[in-house]
Design an enzyme around this catalytic site. Structure first.
Site, mmCIF file in Angstrom:
data_model
loop_
_atom_site.group_PDB
_atom_site.id
_atom_site.type_symbol
_atom_site.label_atom_id
_atom_site.label_comp_id
_atom_site.label_asym_id
_atom_site.label_seq_id
_atom_site.Cartn_x
_atom_site.Cartn_y
_atom_site.Cartn_z
ATOM 1 N N VAL A 128 0.850 -1.188 0.000
ATOM 2 C CA VAL A 128 0.000 0.000 0.000
ATOM 3 C C VAL A 128 0.887 1.239 0.000
ATOM 4 O O VAL A 128 1.748 1.394 0.878
ATOM 5 C CB VAL A 128 -0.914 0.028 1.247
ATOM 6 N N ASP A 129 0.701 2.102 -1.001
ATOM 7 C CA ASP A 129 1.395 3.388 -1.058
ATOM 8 C C ASP A 129 0.399 4.476 -0.668
ATOM 9 O O ASP A 129 -0.639 4.629 -1.319
ATOM 10 C CB ASP A 129 1.928 3.656 -2.469
ATOM 11 N N ALA A 130 0.717 5.222 0.381
ATOM 12 C CA ALA A 130 -0.241 6.179 0.936
ATOM 13 C C ALA A 130 0.362 7.568 1.067
ATOM 14 O O ALA A 130 1.567 7.725 1.284
ATOM 15 C CB ALA A 130 -0.737 5.695 2.292
#
Length: 250
Positions: A128-130
């Site tokens: 997950v890139d947030a």
């Protein structure tokens, strides 16, 4: 049990690069040479991410994966361009222990389900890139940070875990390459949302940062790039592996 400390290395055109906030990059060197150095330093694990594969619409570069896996004495995880079960299977057969799934999971979770069913949950990592949202909370991005996804952070984490990932890899776009410390709030939100082990990434600049991600964020393992490839205030390229972040708490 001592938390794992994992170099996260970015592939571009079969070379290693390091980005800042998923943008500008610096060439680091040859990935196979880096693996040899990390072998000597007895690294816990390695993560390799091909940051162009999905954006360019191509699958994993099996030639470089074979070279990396064949040279590595430690477990290797690979992500980038894995859009089908067959892609994942080829990567695993090339000698990689884990596949990292990011962009594909937003379109369909079937690849994760199939890999988990055939190879076990330990063989698949949900990434997950947030990025922090202006009004609070976090926005999620796919395709190396170029496409915003309309899904809530905790909802997506729940979906990844339900599909069968054995670990969740959470990366802060805001902190990437800044060496200013992890986004502890982000790590805490993810780790509190699931009992599944969480690998924290994005922002480590010191051994103390690594420890903070575990002690304050609740991460099960820590990954980083800059701290392992740069040395000194001028960021000279030097492959290294700082130790002493943790004591055995088993």
């Amino acid at each position: 049990m001592i938390p794992r400390v994992i170099p996260c290395l970015l592939l571009r055109d079969r070379g290693l690069v390091k980005t800042v906030q998923f943008g500008s990059d610096v060439y680091i060197g040859d990935p196979v040479n880096a693996v040899r150095i990390f072998n000597d330093k007895e690294v816990d694990e390695l993560i390799f991410l091909d940051i162009d594969a999905t954006r360019e619409g191509r699958g994993p570069d099996l030639e470089i994966i074979y070279e990396i896996a064949g040279e590595s004495f430690m477990p290797v995880a690979y992500g980038g361009g894995i859009s089908t079960f067959e892609d994942a299977q080829r990567v695993i057969r090339a000698g990689v222990e884990k596949v990292v799934i990011n962009s594909t999971a937003y379109r369909s979770l079937d690849v994760i389900r199939e890999v988990s069913a055939v190879y076990g949950a330990q063989a698949v990592v949900g990434a997950v890139d947030a990025k922090k949202a202006l009004l609070g909370g976090y926005k999620l991005y796919s395709r190396s940070g170029t496409r915003e996804e309309k899904v809530k952070l905790t909802d997506h984490i729940a979906a990844l875990v339900d599909a069968g990932v054995g670990e969740v890899f959470v990366n802060s776009i805001d902190r990437d390459g800044k060496m200013s410390g992890y986004d502890i709030e982000l790590i805490r939100r993810v780790s509190s949302a699931t009992p599944t082990p969480v690998i924290a990434c994005g922002g480590a600049g010191s051994v103390a940062d690594l420890a903070e991600a575990v002690e304050k964020g609740g991460a099960s393992a820590v990954a980083a790039g800059s701290i392992f490839v740069f040395r000194g205030k001028h960021k000279a390229v030097l492959i290294n592996y700082p130790r002493g972040a943790f004591v055995d708490v088993s």
